[in-house]
Scaffold this active site. Sequence first.
Site, short mmCIF file in Angstrom:
data_model
loop_
_atom_site.label_atom_id
_atom_site.label_comp_id
_atom_site.label_asym_id
_atom_site.label_seq_id
_atom_site.Cartn_x
_atom_site.Cartn_y
_atom_site.Cartn_z
N LYS A 211 27.55 -20.68 -65.22
CA LYS A 211 28.20 -21.98 -65.40
C LYS A 211 29.29 -22.23 -64.21
CE LYS A 211 30.39 -25.73 -66.69
NZ LYS A 211 29.54 -27.28 -66.25
N SER B 78 29.30 -35.59 -70.48
CA SER B 78 30.59 -34.87 -69.26
C SER B 78 31.45 -34.04 -69.83
CB SER B 78 31.26 -36.39 -69.81
OG SER B 78 32.03 -36.82 -68.43
N MET B 79 31.35 -32.46 -69.66
CA MET B 79 31.67 -31.35 -69.35
C MET B 79 33.43 -31.43 -69.20
SD MET B 79 30.07 -31.07 -72.51
CE MET B 79 30.73 -29.03 -72.57
N GLY B 80 33.13 -31.68 -67.60
CA GLY B 80 33.97 -31.79 -66.91
C GLY B 80 34.81 -30.39 -65.92
N CYS C 203 28.25 -32.86 -59.00
CA CYS C 203 28.31 -32.79 -60.69
C CYS C 203 29.39 -33.90 -60.78
CB CYS C 203 30.37 -31.79 -60.71
SG CYS C 203 31.13 -32.50 -62.18
N ASN D 106 20.51 -32.22 -60.76
CA ASN D 106 21.38 -32.50 -61.72
C ASN D 106 20.96 -33.44 -62.72
OD1 ASN D 106 23.94 -31.91 -63.44
ND2 ASN D 106 25.11 -30.67 -60.96
#
Length: 308
Positions: free
Chosen positions: A44, A69-71, A127, A190
């Site tokens: 990750k 939208s894991m953040g 990101c 991405n």
Amino acid sequence: MDLSVTIAGVKFPTCFMNASGALCVTREELLALGRSRAGAIVTKSMTLEPRLGNPEPRYYGFPGGSINSMGLPNLGYRAYAEMIPELTQFGKPVIASIAGLCEDDFLTMARAINQARPDLIEVNLSCPNIPGKPQIAYDPVDSERLLKRVRPLITVPMGVKLPPYFDPAHHAVMAEVIRRCEVDYLNLINSVGNGLVVDPKRDTPVIRPKGGFGGLGGSLIKPVALANVRAFWTLLEGRIPIIGTGGVVQGIDAYEHLLCGASAVQVGTVLVEEGVGVFERLERELVAELSTRGAQSLQECRGKLKEL
Ligand code: RRO
């Protein structure tokens, strides 16, 4: 058939691996990738400090793809640096992905992670999910300054993960940045940032953070991923190896990425949906596709997309 590939001088036992973010946050998940048929262990994207990430729900899978939208939920770079010696025991490369919240974070992590000796380091400039922080790679000036500062700190092969671009002028500008910054490989793409999936039964978005805006993945982004692989392969004249990410669900999708110029492919959405057994299925399917076409190796297909 031999599905091994070499990228920036590093040998991968197969061309399929996890995309950063998919089942690769915890030690247990990373060890499971090590034991699986994945051709590499990709971490990750890590930050300076551990993060819990954005509020839930923050991932949603639907027919055709996913939105997240894991953040940046992750254990922080110190934890991954400690784990790297254990992860490199599986006989496959370890790719450590770094994602700073500011430029100096990238430098601190590059130094420390480089000392831990993963096989490759990937600089995530794309990101889409941190409120108030734009994707760095949409600014070529910021990207170049950052990469020129990080480059001398990294002595293992250095890759860059880019977001999708949608105009040939942007492909051209970024290809020149990549060339000037001595990048060893590219990871394209991405997630397609800031999509919105609506649940019409509840009149709401399907995820909570950022008003429901999130990164799209899965089958629906394959044409965007292929276009970016093709554009950078062409602009960089095949001199910088590319890992193709986006829309790899079946063996045929990997074949299409190879034709466009990818050396290997990563699997995100379908890995989350199916678990690590997906790698065996994809290998089987790709071997069948190559055999049908009489191809003896991956290398002979790479970049061989014909124009009409
Ligand atoms: O953690 C995330 O929200 C995330 C990251 Br860092 C990324 O690079 N791409 C993505 O789709 N999600």
